[in-house]
Write a protein that holds these residues in place. Structure first.
Motif, mmCIF file in Angstrom:
data_model
loop_
_atom_site.group_PDB
_atom_site.id
_atom_site.type_symbol
_atom_site.label_atom_id
_atom_site.label_comp_id
_atom_site.label_asym_id
_atom_site.label_seq_id
_atom_site.Cartn_x
_atom_site.Cartn_y
_atom_site.Cartn_z
ATOM 1 N N ARG B 141 0.744 -1.198 0.080
ATOM 2 C CA ARG B 141 0.022 0.090 0.072
ATOM 3 C C ARG B 141 0.894 1.166 0.102
ATOM 4 N NH1 ARG B 141 -5.225 -1.318 3.706
ATOM 5 N NH2 ARG B 141 -4.995 -3.845 3.405
ATOM 6 N N VAL B 142 1.887 1.078 0.702
ATOM 7 C CA VAL B 142 2.728 2.312 0.891
ATOM 8 C C VAL B 142 3.623 2.579 -0.686
ATOM 9 C CG1 VAL B 142 4.870 3.467 1.910
ATOM 10 C CG2 VAL B 142 3.316 2.009 3.337
ATOM 11 N N LEU B 143 3.965 1.350 -1.129
ATOM 12 C CA LEU B 143 4.375 1.727 -2.627
ATOM 13 C C LEU B 143 3.457 2.492 -3.243
ATOM 14 C CD1 LEU B 143 6.243 -1.373 -3.865
ATOM 15 C CD2 LEU B 143 7.018 0.779 -3.347
ATOM 16 N N VAL B 144 1.994 1.934 -3.369
ATOM 17 C CA VAL B 144 1.127 2.693 -4.209
ATOM 18 C C VAL B 144 0.937 4.248 -3.672
ATOM 19 C CG1 VAL B 144 -1.470 2.624 -4.737
ATOM 20 C CG2 VAL B 144 -0.299 0.695 -4.500
ATOM 21 N N ALA B 145 1.087 4.424 -2.323
ATOM 22 C CA ALA B 145 1.121 5.630 -1.818
ATOM 23 C C ALA B 145 2.043 6.610 -2.396
ATOM 24 C CB ALA B 145 0.839 5.785 -0.555
ATOM 25 N N GLN B 146 3.324 6.079 -2.348
ATOM 26 C CA GLN B 146 4.358 6.627 -3.101
ATOM 27 C C GLN B 146 4.416 7.083 -4.386
ATOM 28 O OE1 GLN B 146 7.426 4.171 -0.988
ATOM 29 N NE2 GLN B 146 8.479 5.735 -0.785
ATOM 30 N N ALA B 147 3.711 6.408 -5.271
ATOM 31 C CA ALA B 147 3.596 6.655 -6.512
ATOM 32 C C ALA B 147 2.533 7.765 -6.898
ATOM 33 C CB ALA B 147 3.224 5.336 -7.415
ATOM 34 N N LEU B 148 1.792 8.039 -5.704
ATOM 35 C CA LEU B 148 0.749 9.018 -5.886
ATOM 36 C C LEU B 148 1.073 10.319 -5.242
ATOM 37 C CD1 LEU B 148 -2.459 6.567 -5.372
ATOM 38 C CD2 LEU B 148 -1.309 7.361 -7.481
ATOM 39 N N VAL B 149 2.240 10.606 -4.748
ATOM 40 C CA VAL B 149 2.186 11.660 -3.794
ATOM 41 C C VAL B 149 2.379 13.067 -4.598
ATOM 42 C CG1 VAL B 149 3.521 10.933 -2.060
ATOM 43 C CG2 VAL B 149 4.846 11.453 -3.966
ATOM 44 N N HIS B 150 2.558 12.878 -6.123
ATOM 45 C CA HIS B 150 2.703 14.255 -6.858
ATOM 46 C C HIS B 150 1.430 14.140 -7.774
ATOM 47 C CE1 HIS B 150 4.380 10.831 -8.863
ATOM 48 N NE2 HIS B 150 4.564 11.287 -10.145
ATOM 49 N N ARG B 151 0.385 13.498 -7.508
ATOM 50 C CA ARG B 151 -0.859 13.626 -8.149
ATOM 51 C C ARG B 151 -0.633 13.316 -9.547
ATOM 52 N NH1 ARG B 151 -5.030 16.545 -5.229
ATOM 53 N NH2 ARG B 151 -4.097 17.391 -3.234
ATOM 54 N N PRO B 152 0.135 12.295 -9.921
ATOM 55 C CA PRO B 152 0.281 12.285 -11.535
ATOM 56 C C PRO B 152 -0.911 11.871 -12.323
ATOM 57 C CG PRO B 152 0.966 10.046 -10.283
ATOM 58 C CD PRO B 152 0.353 11.117 -9.333
ATOM 59 N N PRO B 153 -0.784 12.518 -13.329
ATOM 60 C CA PRO B 153 -2.004 12.083 -14.246
ATOM 61 C C PRO B 153 -1.789 10.878 -14.878
ATOM 62 C CG PRO B 153 -0.673 13.891 -15.402
ATOM 63 C CD PRO B 153 -0.211 13.608 -13.864
ATOM 64 N N VAL B 154 -0.897 10.089 -15.077
ATOM 65 C CA VAL B 154 -0.760 8.742 -15.534
ATOM 66 C C VAL B 154 0.011 7.831 -14.450
ATOM 67 C CG1 VAL B 154 0.372 7.354 -17.222
ATOM 68 C CG2 VAL B 154 -0.222 9.819 -17.840
ATOM 69 N N ILE B 155 -1.051 6.666 -14.160
ATOM 70 C CA ILE B 155 -0.264 6.066 -13.218
ATOM 71 C C ILE B 155 -0.034 4.713 -13.564
ATOM 72 C CG2 ILE B 155 -0.783 5.063 -10.833
ATOM 73 C CD1 ILE B 155 -2.960 7.158 -10.635
ATOM 74 N N VAL B 156 1.251 3.917 -13.418
ATOM 75 C CA VAL B 156 1.322 2.829 -13.880
ATOM 76 C C VAL B 156 1.706 1.660 -12.809
ATOM 77 C CG1 VAL B 156 3.023 1.293 -15.136
ATOM 78 C CG2 VAL B 156 2.510 3.713 -15.951
ATOM 79 N N LEU B 157 0.726 0.791 -12.687
ATOM 80 C CA LEU B 157 0.975 -0.333 -11.592
ATOM 81 C C LEU B 157 1.490 -1.458 -12.049
ATOM 82 C CD1 LEU B 157 -2.498 1.191 -11.241
ATOM 83 C CD2 LEU B 157 -1.475 0.764 -9.123
ATOM 84 N N ASP B 158 2.710 -1.916 -11.837
ATOM 85 C CA ASP B 158 3.130 -3.240 -12.171
ATOM 86 C C ASP B 158 3.134 -4.447 -11.351
ATOM 87 O OD1 ASP B 158 4.760 -4.998 -13.588
ATOM 88 O OD2 ASP B 158 6.678 -3.883 -13.563
#
Lengths: 251, 303
Positions: B141-158
């Motif tokens: 969950r924290v990994l997901v949170a870290q990917a979102l901190v900058h409110r990116p318009p494009v999100i890639v989940l591997d």
């Protein structure tokens, strides 16, 4: 320099500070032990540059601590991040290679200076120290820390496993720092080893640093400044080039 | 408006292995896109190239119109990546990790958004826990949170749900769906094909570094998979009925396209005097599509 740089610097400083007993207190204690043992054995027999052996030894130990800890900081941080994989956290954001370099090296310098100051404080009581030309002290501490911090970045990026980093440390950094005149004046060496020592850039770092305390040294501080400055420029350019190419970081 | 992701003729070799072979792919803003393929197909390499972790040998990649090499700062600001490996920094707490990650993206004061992410991912109670203390699911969950901190318009989940329990999967997908509804483009790789089927509007299938299928999920299902009527009977089935049907373990599987074919089929079976012991209707599924596409490719490469 942007916010990314200052955050990375902050994170790198916080990282070693959080484990301060290992990254600051331990090397201070080690230096103190060196001082106690060597000065016990040699104080009565040796005088260097007209100062007592203990007084002579203190600046050497301080500078050695600055150098070794500067190297340890960037190299261990990078290898840990690479082995555990969390290096992606600094590779994904918009941080330039220059910011990356400066943050890791500056944090290394900070760790080096903190440990160096700690060693100075801990050993200060054992010998009368003078600070004849303090500018040299500062200049060589900063330049030496930067150089070893850069070397740490190189080693941390190059090494893929902890034992490779340990090899870099044990077979390059340790001999260079131990054979640099920390524990002796190179003038006391046989001519051959004096010559060899003159090829060791760490010798000039220690010698120039020590000059700031006593105003005397084996080599002229200006010669030391140019050798150390030259190394600084070359290593910085080399490291920046590695980072720019993404060597082992961005395949 | 530029594509959320544009990948043009991207190739990448590792030694003699071709990880990516002239990949072309475009993902439009607001899409929920699935990237599927067997292990080693090149999914992670493609994501890494997009994220700047790997440099493509040739071709170009851009995120929201920003080239990932020449305009990397803008490209990375527009992209959030959840890496596949469960990585974390053991020196920090959850909140520290998120604040530091925000700082890397140039965001100084991000507490409100961080709180919102923590809340949405069920991490609020763990905010001040050290990363080392968290369970695997919590670290994910924290990994997901870290990917979102900058409110990116494009999100890639591997592979965000690899080895993750049901509850987290549901929390995670509910949150990602909300982000998608709010306009974020989502790209997902997963081995759970039912997840991809229910979430993704469009799907690309990758094999040996090449895209071997690319279409909307609905069209892929129609093209490669059909409804199936499966039944079991103790009686001999009329030969004309079971032509084209497969038999295994006493079950007959008969493909059909539309539901109004089912009644006449059953009527004929009844008319032939066959008693039906058991019956079920199978929907088209992505697993079948996946297997067909991959087999088709394997055969094509043999021929």
């Amino acid at each position: 320099m942007g916010h990314g740089f200052s955050t990375l610097l902050y994170k790198e400083v916080l990282r070693f500070w959080k484990v301060g007993s290992q990254t600051v207190a331990a090397p201070v204690l080690t230096s103190l032990l060196y001082l106690l043992i060597f000065s016990h054995v040699l104080e009565a027999h040796v005088k260097v540059h007209g100062v007592s052996y203990t007084a002579f030894l203190v600046p050497g130990l301080v500078m050695m601590s600055v150098l070794q800890n500067a190297f340890a900081n960037s190299s261990s941080s990078l290898i840990q991040s690479k082995v555990t994989g969390n290096i992606v956290f600094v590779l994904l954001p918009p941080i330039s290679y220059l910011e990356f370099f400066l943050a890791y090296v500056l944090a290394s310098v900070v760790r080096g200076l903190v440990v160096g100051a700690g060693v100075l404080l801990a050993t200060f009581w054992f010998a009368p120290l003078t600070f004849v030309e303090p500018v040299w002290i500062l200049v060589f501490a900063l330049m030496g820390g930067t150089i070893l911090g850069s070397l740490g970045v190189i080693a941390g990026i190059w090494a893929e496993k902890f034992d490779q980093l340990a090899a870099f440390q044990n077979f390059l950094i340790m001999p260079l720092t131990f054979l640099s005149g920390v524990f002796y004046s190179i003038n006391s060496l046989p001519p051959f080893w004096q010559q060899v020592s003159h090829w060791n850039p760490v010798f000039y770092m220690i010698d120039g640093f020590r000059h700031g305390f006593f105003g005397v040294s084996d080599a002229s501080p200006w010669l030391s400044l140019s050798v150390v400055g030259g190394c600084l420029v070359l290593l910085t350019l080399f490291t920046l080039n590695l980072l720019k190419r993404g060597y082992k970081l961005r395949a | 408006m530029s594509a959320a992701i544009r990948i043009q003729q991207v190739s990448k070799c590792f030694g003699s292995t071709k990880a990516l072979d002239k990949v072309d792919l475009e993902v439009e803003p607001g899409e929920f896109f699935g990237l599927l393929g067997p292990n080693g197909a090149g999914k992670t390499t493609l994501i890494s190239a997009l994220a700047g972790l790997v440099r493509a040998d040739s071709g170009s990649l851009s995120v929201m119109g920003h080239d990932v090499q020449s305009d990397y700062r803008a490209a990375r600001r527009h992209l959030g990546v959840v890496p596949q490996e469960l990585v974390f920094d053991p020196f920090f707490t959850v909140r520290e990790s998120l604040k530091i990650q925000s700082g890397y993206f140039g965001i100084g004061d991000n507490d409100r958004w961080i709180d919102e992410i923590l809340e949405n991912l069920g991490l609020t109670s763990k905010a001040n826990a050290n990363m080392r203390m968290l369970s695997g699911g919590m670290k994910r969950r924290v990994l997901v949170a870290q990917a979102l901190v900058h409110r990116p318009p494009v999100i890639v989940l591997d592979e965000p749900t690899a080895g993750v329990d049901v509850e987290l999967r549901q929390t995670l997908w509910a949150f990602i769906r909300r982000l998608n509804e709010a306009g974020h483009t989502i790209v997902l790789t997963t081995h759970y094909l039912e997840e991809a089927e229910s979430l993704c509007g469009r799907i690309a299938m990758l094999q040996s570094g090449r895209i071997v299928a690319l279409d909307t999920t609905a069209r892929l299902l129609r093209r490669f998979s059909t409804h199936t009527l499966r039944l079991r009977s103790r009686d001999e089935m009329p030969a004309d009925l079971v032509r084209g049907a497969a038999q295994s373990g006493g079950w007959w599987s008969m493909p059909f396209d539309a539901f109004d074919e089912v009644e006449p089929l059953l009527a004929r079976i009844r008319a032939a005097g066959c008693r039906i012991d058991d019956l079920e209707i199978g929907k088209p599924d992505l697993e079948e599509v996946f297997i067909r596409v991959m087999q088709g490719q394997a055969e094509a490469s043999v021929n």
